[in-house]
Design a protein around this motif. Structure first.
Motif, mmCIF file in Angstrom:
data_model
loop_
_atom_site.group_PDB
_atom_site.id
_atom_site.type_symbol
_atom_site.label_atom_id
_atom_site.label_comp_id
_atom_site.label_asym_id
_atom_site.label_seq_id
_atom_site.Cartn_x
_atom_site.Cartn_y
_atom_site.Cartn_z
ATOM 1 N N HIS A 103 -0.806 -4.567 12.711
ATOM 2 C CA HIS A 103 -0.884 -5.421 11.530
ATOM 3 C C HIS A 103 -1.904 -4.855 10.535
ATOM 4 C CE1 HIS A 103 -2.264 -9.433 9.668
ATOM 5 N NE2 HIS A 103 -1.241 -8.968 8.996
ATOM 6 N N LEU A 104 -3.194 -4.981 10.877
ATOM 7 C CA LEU A 104 -4.202 -4.447 9.962
ATOM 8 C C LEU A 104 -5.247 -3.602 10.682
ATOM 9 C CD1 LEU A 104 -4.704 -7.520 7.622
ATOM 10 C CD2 LEU A 104 -3.745 -5.338 6.968
ATOM 11 N N GLY A 105 -4.967 -3.204 11.905
ATOM 12 C CA GLY A 105 -5.825 -2.209 12.539
ATOM 13 C C GLY A 105 -6.978 -2.719 13.378
ATOM 14 N N CYS A 106 -6.953 -3.991 13.774
ATOM 15 C CA CYS A 106 -7.992 -4.465 14.697
ATOM 16 C C CYS A 106 -7.734 -3.879 16.089
ATOM 17 C CB CYS A 106 -7.987 -5.976 14.801
ATOM 18 S SG CYS A 106 -8.383 -6.781 13.254
ATOM 19 N N CYS A 124 -7.874 -10.991 15.595
ATOM 20 C CA CYS A 124 -8.044 -11.164 14.155
ATOM 21 C C CYS A 124 -7.077 -12.193 13.589
ATOM 22 C CB CYS A 124 -7.867 -9.834 13.437
ATOM 23 S SG CYS A 124 -9.262 -8.751 13.685
ATOM 24 N N HIS A 125 -5.787 -11.997 13.850
ATOM 25 C CA HIS A 125 -4.809 -12.936 13.304
ATOM 26 C C HIS A 125 -3.832 -13.366 14.378
ATOM 27 C CE1 HIS A 125 -6.266 -10.426 9.924
ATOM 28 N NE2 HIS A 125 -6.479 -11.603 9.424
ATOM 29 N N TYR A 126 -4.302 -13.348 15.606
ATOM 30 C CA TYR A 126 -3.533 -13.846 16.753
ATOM 31 C C TYR A 126 -2.201 -13.130 16.929
ATOM 32 C CZ TYR A 126 -7.041 -17.222 15.454
ATOM 33 O OH TYR A 126 -8.217 -17.789 15.063
ATOM 34 N N PRO A 140 1.851 -11.953 13.419
ATOM 35 C CA PRO A 140 1.746 -11.043 12.251
ATOM 36 C C PRO A 140 2.244 -9.602 12.447
ATOM 37 C CG PRO A 140 -0.235 -12.356 12.461
ATOM 38 C CD PRO A 140 0.585 -12.663 13.657
ATOM 39 N N MET B 10 -5.688 -0.815 1.279
ATOM 40 C CA MET B 10 -5.053 -1.730 2.222
ATOM 41 C C MET B 10 -5.477 -3.165 1.913
ATOM 42 S SD MET B 10 -4.786 -0.561 6.082
ATOM 43 C CE MET B 10 -5.552 -1.708 7.185
ATOM 44 N N TYR B 17 -5.488 -11.911 4.323
ATOM 45 C CA TYR B 17 -5.866 -11.849 5.741
ATOM 46 C C TYR B 17 -7.351 -11.581 5.934
ATOM 47 C CZ TYR B 17 -0.961 -11.792 7.036
ATOM 48 O OH TYR B 17 0.348 -12.133 7.216
ATOM 49 N N ARG B 53 -14.822 -1.520 13.733
ATOM 50 C CA ARG B 53 -13.660 -0.909 14.379
ATOM 51 C C ARG B 53 -12.854 -1.964 15.145
ATOM 52 N NH1 ARG B 53 -15.875 3.927 17.006
ATOM 53 N NH2 ARG B 53 -16.160 4.655 14.886
ATOM 54 N N GLN B 54 -13.558 -2.921 15.735
ATOM 55 C CA GLN B 54 -12.881 -3.961 16.506
ATOM 56 C C GLN B 54 -12.120 -4.931 15.604
ATOM 57 O OE1 GLN B 54 -12.899 -4.453 19.961
ATOM 58 N NE2 GLN B 54 -13.831 -2.439 20.078
ATOM 59 N N PHE B 55 -12.724 -5.277 14.468
ATOM 60 C CA PHE B 55 -12.176 -6.328 13.631
ATOM 61 C C PHE B 55 -11.752 -5.810 12.270
ATOM 62 C CE2 PHE B 55 -14.801 -9.655 16.066
ATOM 63 C CZ PHE B 55 -13.712 -9.948 16.873
ATOM 64 N N LYS B 56 -11.288 -4.605 12.230
ATOM 65 C CA LYS B 56 -10.933 -3.938 10.984
ATOM 66 C C LYS B 56 -10.066 -4.799 10.066
ATOM 67 C CE LYS B 56 -8.629 0.307 9.494
ATOM 68 N NZ LYS B 56 -9.616 1.195 8.955
ATOM 69 N N GLY B 57 -9.144 -5.545 10.648
ATOM 70 C CA GLY B 57 -8.166 -6.257 9.839
ATOM 71 C C GLY B 57 -8.626 -7.605 9.332
ATOM 72 N N ARG B 58 -9.821 -8.032 9.703
ATOM 73 C CA ARG B 58 -10.217 -9.373 9.280
ATOM 74 C C ARG B 58 -11.532 -9.375 8.509
ATOM 75 N NH1 ARG B 58 -9.134 -15.092 11.941
ATOM 76 N NH2 ARG B 58 -10.091 -16.297 10.271
ATOM 77 N N TRP B 150 -14.275 -18.230 13.780
ATOM 78 C CA TRP B 150 -12.953 -18.260 13.146
ATOM 79 C C TRP B 150 -12.134 -19.432 13.675
ATOM 80 C CZ3 TRP B 150 -12.261 -12.299 13.941
ATOM 81 C CH2 TRP B 150 -12.896 -11.631 12.892
#
Lengths: 168, 154
Positions: A103-106, A124-126, A140, B10, B17, B53-58, B150
């Motif tokens: 999704h976004l790389g987590c 991150c987004h389940y 996602p 991105m 998100y 690195r762990q939570f890149k997308g949030r 979260w």
């Protein structure tokens, strides 16, 4: 002796061909070596990174396997530790999945979401993936987790570069 | 995501998100605590890189709030509150500060975002491998904190 007479002309042309041949070879060899260099490099094990994981120790429960490589950012070199989720499937084949969420790389984790046991879970987004790395529809991520090519060397696992899969 | 062009490309596409900002707080001093403050900065830098690195997308990891230890702490808090307001007006819901400088602990109440204070590890005594494992362990404990925060929002 008199039958195998070598004339002056013959002698000179032999010597010239010989010397010329050497000179041509001396010029061409490095060029050929340059041209085929990429091919020779790919044949070495270079692209596979060693891990501490013994293949024999793998079970059907995914484990985190860390590996370290040198990453170059412009002039700055750093040691980066990355990981893979590795397990053996029912027929005993080794599967190595990338932990990077599509999704976004987590970073996804195995079996951490209580509501969805035995899934890869992205906090991150389940996002959810089944054990074989396929994304669960309705969450996602839109693609399955990348797969690492790997080789076995002296019983240890060597990982290549993770590649995306085609089927969703 | 890091504050680099590639990641921001991105970010523009997936803005809805990303609702969290992490600001590392880096102290600088050339007095007696020059080594300590440098170590704090180095440690928090390594830690937040791993966290990203762990939570890149949030989350977005900002380049860090750097200040001199000599500066007036009330003014620093005010500056930080301005950062906070700007971020909230940009629709970010969570702001996290990560630091090893214990002075911030005294000012925690004045900040709206969550302050995470971690004592710095003596990095000079560790070799590369054990340094990475120790930082990884610390990051793992932080992960829960983020996930809980979260979850509460839901």
């Amino acid at each position: 002796m008199s039958k195998n007479q070598v004339s002056r002309r013959q002698f000179l042309s032999y010597t010239l061909t010989g010397v010329g041949g050497f000179m041509a070879a001396g010029m061409l060899m490095p060029m050929v070596r340059f041209a085929i260099d990429p091919v020779l490099k790919a044949n070495a094990t270079g692209d596979f990174i060693p891990t501490k994981q013994k293949i024999a120790d793998l079970t059907n429960e995914p484990v985190r396997v860390d590996y370290t490589f040198t990453q170059v950012d412009a002039w700055y070199e750093s040691e980066v530790t990355s990981s893979a989720w590795v397990y053996k499937d029912d027929s005993g084949n080794v599967i190595a999945l990338s932990p990077v969420c599509k999704h976004l790389g987590c970073t996804v984790d195995w079996n951490t979401d209580k509501a969805n046991q035995n899934h890869f879970f992205c906090p991150c987004h389940y996002g959810l993936y089944t054990k074989d790395g396929s994304n669960v529809p309705g969450t996602p991520p839109l693609a399955p987790l990348d797969v690492f090519p790997f080789i076995e060397k002296d019983g240890f696992l060597y990982l290549g570069k993770a590649k995306p899969r085609k089927e969703a | 995501m890091k504050w680099i062009q590639e990641d921001m490309e991105m970010f523009v596409k997936a803005r809805e998100y990303l609702d969290t900002v992490v600001i590392p707080l880096y102290p600088i001093s050339f007095g007696e605590d020059v080594k300590q403050t440098a170590n704090m900065t180095e440690f928090i830098n390594l830690l937040t890189t791993q966290l990203e690195r762990q939570f890149k997308g949030r989350l977005i990891l900002l380049p860090g709030f750097t200040y001199f230890k000599k500066q007036d702490s009330d003014k620093l808090v005010n500056d930080l509150l301005q950062w906070e307001n700007t971020l909230i007006s940009e629709d970010f819901k969570h702001v996290f500060y990560v630091t090893s400088d214990s002075d911030w602990k005294l000012k925690e109440q004045e900040l709206t975002g969550s302050l995470i204070w971690l004592p710095a590890l003596p990095l000079e005594l560790l070799d590369g491998k054990s340094r990475n494992t120790m930082i990884d362990d610390q990051v793992k404990q932080l992960l829960n904190l983020f996930v809980k925060r979260w979850h509460n929002e839901l």
